[in-house]
Design a protein around this motif. Structure first.
Motif, PDB file in Angstrom:
ATOM      1  N   GLU A   8       0.806  -1.291  -0.191  1.00 59.06           N
ATOM      2  CA  GLU A   8       0.000  -0.089  -0.059  1.00 59.06           C
ATOM      3  C   GLU A   8       0.954   1.214  -0.058  1.00 59.06           C
ATOM      4  OE1 GLU A   8      -2.997   0.105   3.135  1.00 59.06           O
ATOM      5  OE2 GLU A   8      -3.488  -1.893   2.614  1.00 59.06           O
ATOM      6  N   THR A  12       1.014   4.308  -2.773  1.00 59.90           N
ATOM      7  CA  THR A  12       0.824   5.655  -2.203  1.00 59.90           C
ATOM      8  C   THR A  12       2.036   6.581  -2.692  1.00 59.90           C
ATOM      9  OG1 THR A  12      -0.323   4.951  -0.313  1.00 59.90           O
ATOM     10  CG2 THR A  12       0.757   7.310  -0.232  1.00 59.90           C
ATOM     11  N   HIS A  25       5.444  12.651   3.261  1.00 58.75           N
ATOM     12  CA  HIS A  25       4.831  11.637   3.478  1.00 58.75           C
ATOM     13  C   HIS A  25       5.415  10.820   4.481  1.00 58.75           C
ATOM     14  CE1 HIS A  25       1.398   8.730   3.515  1.00 58.75           C
ATOM     15  NE2 HIS A  25       2.217   7.618   3.329  1.00 58.75           N
TER      16      HIS A  25
END
Length: 138
Positions: A8, A12, A25
Motif C-alpha cells: 500500500e 501511495t 509523507h
C-alpha cells in the motif's frame, strides 16, 4: 515478499509523484507513530551506525510473527522506521530474511534522496531487524 502494508505504501508513493511529496509523507508517517517510552531507550535497543539516535524494540509473538516499535530524535528517521514497520511488521520471522530490503526500498526511490549517513543508518536498522528475526527463527 513484503507485507500488504508495504505494498500500500508503494502505491501511495506512486500516486504522490515527486520526491518532496514523498519526503513529506515519510515524515508524516514518523509523526503518526507513538513515541517510544523512555524505559525502552536503552543501549540494548539502540541501533549503532546511525547518525541520529535510533531505538528499535522488536516483539515476537508466540506464533513467530515479528512486530516492532521504534523511535528517533530525527523526524525523517522516525519516518524511515515507519517505512520499515510497513515492510516487516506482521510477517513470520522465517520470512524476514527472504525479503530483499534493498530491492523493496528501491521501489520507494529512497536511495537517490537520502544522504549517505541516512542510507547507512537505514541499512543498520534493516540489519538489526534481520538479526533479531534470524535469532528468533533459530
Amino acid at each position: 515478499m513484503a507485507s500488504a502494508e508495504f505494498e500500500e505504501l508503494v502505491e501511495t508513493f506512486e500516486f504522490l509523484g515527486d520526491w518532496e511529496e514523498r519526503y513529506g509523507h515519510v515524515i508524516d508517517m514518523g509523526k503518526a507513530m507513538p513515541p517510544l517510552e523512555d524505559a525502552f531507550r536503552v543501549p540494548a535497543t539502540k541501533v549503532d551506525g546511525c547518525a541520529s539516535q535510533v531505538w528499535i524494540v522488536p516483539e515476537i509473538s508466540d506464533g513467530g510473527v515479528l512486530s516492532f516499535r521504534g523511535d528517533s530524535d530525527a523526524m525523517i528517521v522516525r519516518g524511515l522506521i515507519a517505512v520499515l514497520v510497513a515492510l516487516y511488521s506482521g510477517l513470520p520471522v522465517a520470512e524476514i530474511g527472504k525479503i530483499d530490503a534493498v530491492a523493496e526500498l528501491k521501489r520507494l526511490d529512497l536511495e537517490d534522496h537520502l544522504s549517505s549517513q541516512r542510507s547507512n543508518g537505514l541499512k543498520a536498522m534493516v540489519q538489526r531487524i534481520q538479526q533479531v528475526a534470524a535469532a528468533a527463527a533459530a
